[in-house]
Design a protein around this motif. Sequence first.
Motif, PDB file in Angstrom:
ATOM      1  N   GLY A   1      -8.477  -7.541  45.473  1.00 31.60           N
ATOM      2  CA  GLY A   1      -8.460  -7.405  46.601  1.00 31.60           C
ATOM      3  C   GLY A   1      -9.133  -5.731  46.708  1.00 31.60           C
ATOM      4  N   GLU A   2      -8.794  -5.207  45.440  1.00 34.63           N
ATOM      5  CA  GLU A   2      -9.784  -3.657  45.300  1.00 34.63           C
ATOM      6  C   GLU A   2     -10.832  -3.592  45.008  1.00 34.63           C
TER       7      GLU A   2
ATOM      8  N   GLY B   1     -12.937  -6.410  46.409  1.00 36.11           N
ATOM      9  CA  GLY B   1     -13.361  -6.391  47.610  1.00 36.11           C
ATOM     10  C   GLY B   1     -13.608  -5.911  48.984  1.00 36.11           C
ATOM     11  N   ARG B   2     -12.272  -4.941  48.765  1.00 33.04           N
ATOM     12  CA  ARG B   2     -12.378  -3.652  49.374  1.00 33.04           C
ATOM     13  C   ARG B   2     -13.757  -2.727  49.576  1.00 33.04           C
TER      14      ARG B   2
ATOM     15  N   ARG C   1      -3.771  -9.578  41.299  1.00 29.17           N
ATOM     16  CA  ARG C   1      -4.328 -10.282  42.934  1.00 29.17           C
ATOM     17  C   ARG C   1      -4.552  -8.990  44.011  1.00 29.17           C
ATOM     18  N   GLN C   2      -3.648  -6.856  43.245  1.00 30.72           N
ATOM     19  CA  GLN C   2      -4.190  -6.047  44.055  1.00 30.72           C
ATOM     20  C   GLN C   2      -5.861  -6.010  43.287  1.00 30.72           C
TER      21      GLN C   2
END
Length: 82
Positions: free
Chosen positions: A42-43, A45-46, A38-39
Motif C-alpha cells: 500500500g505504501e 501505491g501511495r 499489505r502495508q
Amino acid sequence: MAKTQLNVRVDEDTARAARERALARGLSVNRYIEELVRQDAGEAGRTFVDAAADFMKQYESVFAEEFAETRGTGTGSGEARS
C-alpha cells in the motif's frame, strides 16, 4: 481467499521480533506478516500516487494549455501545436 504456504528463513533475532510483535498486537505470526506485506504494498501505491500528483501539479499549466488547444479553445484549429 485461498491461502498459499510461504516458507522463509530469517535469523533468530528477526523470528523473535516477529513473534513478539505479533503477540503484542494479538495476531498470529502469519497474520502479522500478511499485514506487513499489505502495508508495504500500500505504501508503494501511495508513493506512486503522490509522485503522480506532484508531477501533475508541477505541469498543470502545460496540461491545461494543451487540453484547451485540443478542444479548439487555444489555437482555433482544434489540434495541438507542435
